[in-house]
Design a protein around this motif. Structure first.
Motif, PDB file in Angstrom:
ATOM      1  N   MET A   1      76.467 -18.775   5.787  1.00 48.23           N
ATOM      2  CA  MET A   1      75.629 -18.723   4.597  1.00 48.23           C
ATOM      3  C   MET A   1      75.692 -17.314   4.037  1.00 48.23           C
ATOM      4  N   ASP A   2      76.090 -17.215   2.760  1.00 45.17           N
ATOM      5  CA  ASP A   2      76.158 -15.921   2.083  1.00 45.17           C
ATOM      6  C   ASP A   2      75.226 -15.967   0.879  1.00 45.17           C
ATOM      7  N   LEU A   3      74.072 -15.321   1.012  1.00 39.83           N
ATOM      8  CA  LEU A   3      73.092 -15.252  -0.071  1.00 39.83           C
ATOM      9  C   LEU A   3      72.902 -13.806  -0.532  1.00 39.83           C
ATOM     10  N   SER A   4      73.946 -13.014  -0.395  1.00 36.93           N
ATOM     11  CA  SER A   4      73.839 -11.596  -0.742  1.00 36.93           C
ATOM     12  C   SER A   4      73.739 -11.395  -2.244  1.00 36.93           C
ATOM     13  N   SER A   5      73.098 -10.309  -2.647  1.00 39.20           N
ATOM     14  CA  SER A   5      72.972  -9.871  -4.046  1.00 39.20           C
ATOM     15  C   SER A   5      72.402 -10.969  -4.940  1.00 39.20           C
ATOM     16  N   ASN A   6      71.338 -11.580  -4.511  1.00 38.45           N
ATOM     17  CA  ASN A   6      70.728 -12.663  -5.292  1.00 38.45           C
ATOM     18  C   ASN A   6      69.287 -12.368  -5.688  1.00 38.45           C
ATOM     19  N   PHE A   7      68.830 -11.144  -5.521  1.00 36.12           N
ATOM     20  CA  PHE A   7      67.458 -10.767  -5.861  1.00 36.12           C
ATOM     21  C   PHE A   7      66.417 -11.607  -5.123  1.00 36.12           C
ATOM     22  N   LEU A   8      66.760 -12.060  -3.929  1.00 40.93           N
ATOM     23  CA  LEU A   8      65.799 -12.804  -3.124  1.00 40.93           C
ATOM     24  C   LEU A   8      64.685 -11.852  -2.699  1.00 40.93           C
ATOM     25  N   SER A   9      63.471 -12.368  -2.639  1.00 44.35           N
ATOM     26  CA  SER A   9      62.337 -11.523  -2.272  1.00 44.35           C
ATOM     27  C   SER A   9      61.478 -12.231  -1.228  1.00 44.35           C
ATOM     28  N   GLN A  10      60.421 -11.575  -0.825  1.00 38.30           N
ATOM     29  CA  GLN A  10      59.486 -12.015   0.209  1.00 38.30           C
ATOM     30  C   GLN A  10      60.142 -11.987   1.580  1.00 38.30           C
ATOM     31  N   GLU A  11      59.595 -12.723   2.538  1.00 32.24           N
ATOM     32  CA  GLU A  11      60.090 -12.670   3.908  1.00 32.24           C
ATOM     33  C   GLU A  11      61.266 -13.618   4.121  1.00 32.24           C
ATOM     34  N   ILE A  12      62.039 -13.338   5.184  1.00 37.74           N
ATOM     35  CA  ILE A  12      63.112 -14.257   5.587  1.00 37.74           C
ATOM     36  C   ILE A  12      62.427 -15.520   6.095  1.00 37.74           C
ATOM     37  N   PRO A  13      62.789 -16.696   5.568  1.00 36.99           N
ATOM     38  CA  PRO A  13      62.115 -17.933   5.990  1.00 36.99           C
ATOM     39  C   PRO A  13      62.279 -18.179   7.495  1.00 36.99           C
ATOM     40  N   LYS A  14      61.184 -18.580   8.131  1.00 39.41           N
ATOM     41  CA  LYS A  14      61.211 -18.836   9.573  1.00 39.41           C
ATOM     42  C   LYS A  14      62.149 -19.990   9.919  1.00 39.41           C
ATOM     43  N   GLY A  15      62.262 -20.965   9.023  1.00 35.48           N
ATOM     44  CA  GLY A  15      63.104 -22.132   9.270  1.00 35.48           C
ATOM     45  C   GLY A  15      64.583 -21.793   9.370  1.00 35.48           C
ATOM     46  N   LEU A  16      64.967 -20.617   8.881  1.00 35.28           N
ATOM     47  CA  LEU A  16      66.372 -20.207   8.925  1.00 35.28           C
ATOM     48  C   LEU A  16      66.871 -20.097  10.361  1.00 35.28           C
ATOM     49  N   THR A  17      65.976 -19.760  11.269  1.00 31.78           N
ATOM     50  CA  THR A  17      66.380 -19.595  12.662  1.00 31.78           C
ATOM     51  C   THR A  17      66.572 -20.927  13.390  1.00 31.78           C
ATOM     52  N   SER A  18      66.263 -22.031  12.719  1.00 31.65           N
ATOM     53  CA  SER A  18      66.500 -23.350  13.332  1.00 31.65           C
ATOM     54  C   SER A  18      67.901 -23.886  13.008  1.00 31.65           C
ATOM     55  N   LEU A  19      68.650 -23.152  12.179  1.00 27.19           N
ATOM     56  CA  LEU A  19      70.019 -23.560  11.834  1.00 27.19           C
ATOM     57  C   LEU A  19      70.958 -23.047  12.932  1.00 27.19           C
ATOM     58  N   VAL A  20      70.909 -23.674  14.091  1.00 25.46           N
ATOM     59  CA  VAL A  20      71.606 -23.168  15.274  1.00 25.46           C
ATOM     60  C   VAL A  20      73.122 -23.198  15.165  1.00 25.46           C
ATOM     61  N   GLY A  21      73.672 -23.894  14.186  1.00 27.04           N
ATOM     62  CA  GLY A  21      75.122 -23.948  14.032  1.00 27.04           C
ATOM     63  C   GLY A  21      75.690 -22.811  13.189  1.00 27.04           C
ATOM     64  N   LEU A  22      74.847 -21.933  12.637  1.00 32.56           N
ATOM     65  CA  LEU A  22      75.326 -20.837  11.789  1.00 32.56           C
ATOM     66  C   LEU A  22      76.224 -19.892  12.573  1.00 32.56           C
ATOM     67  N   ARG A  23      77.357 -19.528  11.935  1.00 35.14           N
ATOM     68  CA  ARG A  23      78.258 -18.567  12.559  1.00 35.14           C
ATOM     69  C   ARG A  23      78.179 -17.215  11.848  1.00 35.14           C
ATOM     70  N   TYR A  24      77.887 -17.227  10.567  1.00 35.76           N
ATOM     71  CA  TYR A  24      77.670 -15.962   9.866  1.00 35.76           C
ATOM     72  C   TYR A  24      76.533 -16.127   8.859  1.00 35.76           C
ATOM     73  N   LEU A  25      75.788 -15.051   8.687  1.00 37.45           N
ATOM     74  CA  LEU A  25      74.646 -15.039   7.777  1.00 37.45           C
ATOM     75  C   LEU A  25      74.638 -13.702   7.059  1.00 37.45           C
ATOM     76  N   ASN A  26      74.683 -13.761   5.725  1.00 34.81           N
ATOM     77  CA  ASN A  26      74.689 -12.550   4.916  1.00 34.81           C
ATOM     78  C   ASN A  26      73.534 -12.629   3.919  1.00 34.81           C
ATOM     79  N   LEU A  27      72.515 -11.828   4.137  1.00 36.57           N
ATOM     80  CA  LEU A  27      71.365 -11.732   3.234  1.00 36.57           C
ATOM     81  C   LEU A  27      71.255 -10.322   2.648  1.00 36.57           C
ATOM     82  N   SER A  28      72.357  -9.611   2.622  1.00 33.80           N
ATOM     83  CA  SER A  28      72.342  -8.207   2.190  1.00 33.80           C
ATOM     84  C   SER A  28      72.080  -8.054   0.701  1.00 33.80           C
ATOM     85  N   ARG A  29      71.636  -6.822   0.348  1.00 39.66           N
ATOM     86  CA  ARG A  29      71.415  -6.421  -1.042  1.00 39.66           C
ATOM     87  C   ARG A  29      70.504  -7.390  -1.793  1.00 39.66           C
TER      88      ARG A  29
END
Length: 193
Positions: free
Chosen positions: A3-31
Motif C-alpha cells: 500500500m502506497d499512500l504517500s504524499s496524499n495530505f492524509l491527516s489525523q492518526e494512523i488507523p488502528k485497523g491497518l495493523t490487521s492487514l497481516v498480508g501487507l509486504r510494504y506500507l508507505n505513508l510518507s509525506r
C-alpha cells in the motif's frame, strides 16, 4: 501485497485497523500530515518488508512490537516528532544508517547518540544553577562589605566635619555606657548593704 499512500495530505492518526492487514509486504505513508503515535500492534504485520512513515508529525515512542518484524528490510521513520529510546531488536538495529531516524529530536539509542537520563541531567543542571546563585550571592555580599567599608572610612577621612561628628558620637556613646555601668554598680552596692 502493498500500500502506497504517500504524499496524499492524509491527516489525523494512523488507523488502528491497518495493523490487521497481516498480508501487507510494504506500507508507505510518507509525506502526509499524520499525527499521533505509531500503532502499538504494528508488530502484527509479520510479513512487512518495507515501512516508510517519514515526513509526518508522528509523536511518542517507537512501539517495541516493531522490533518483532523479522522480514523488515527497509525502514524510514525520519522527519517526525518521535522520542525516547529506539527499541532493541535485530531488525531495528541491523541497518547502521542513522538517517532512517533523523530529524526526530527526542530519539536516542543505537544507531543515534546514547540516551541520557533526563532526570539526572535536570538534577545536575538545577544543582549547578543553585551553586552559581550561591556564588553570586557571596560575591555581592563581599563586594558590598568592601565598598561600604571604604566608602564609610573614605568619607570620614576626607571630610573633617564628619570626622569630628563621628568622634563626638563615639565619645557620647562611651560616656553613656560608662554612666550606665557606674549606676548599675552603685545600685548593686546599695542592695548588698
Amino acid at each position: 501485497m502493498g500500500m502506497d499512500l504517500s504524499s496524499n495530505f492524509l491527516s489525523q492518526e494512523i488507523p488502528k485497523g491497518l495493523t490487521s492487514l497481516v498480508g501487507l509486504r510494504y506500507l508507505n505513508l510518507s509525506r502526509n500530515h499524520l499525527s499521533g503515535g505509531i500503532p502499538r500492534d504494528i508488530g502484527n504485520l509479520a510479513l512487512l518488508e518495507s515501512l516508510d512513515l517519514s515526513g509526518n508529525q508522528l509523536s511518542g515512542e517507537i512501539p517495541p512490537s516493531l522490533a518483532d518484524l523479522k522480514a523488515l528490510g527497509a525502514l524510514n521513520l525520519s522527519s517526525n516528532g518521535l522520542s525516547r529510546r529506539i527499541p532493541t531488536g535485530s531488525q531495528l538495529q541491523a541497518p547502521p544508517d542513522p538517517s532512517i531516524y533523523s530529524n526526530n529530536p527526542g530519539l536516542c539509542g543505537f544507531p543515534l547518540q546514547d540516551c541520557v537520563n533526563p532526570f539526572a541531567s535536570n538534577q545536575n543542571q538545577m544543582s549547578q544553577g543553585k551553586d552559581m546563585e550561591t556564588l553570586w550571592l557571596y560575591c555581592f555580599v563581599v563586594a558590598g562589605v568592601i565598598f561600604g567599608f571604604w566608602l564609610y572610612w573614605g568619607m570620614l577621612f576626607c571630610n573633617e566635619t564628619w570626622r569630628c561628628v563621628f568622634y563626638q558620637y563615639v565619645d557620647n556613646m562611651q560616656d553613656k555606657v560608662i554612666t550606665k555601668k557606674i549606676a548599675a554598680y552603685r545600685t548593686s552596692k546599695l542592695r548588698h548593704k
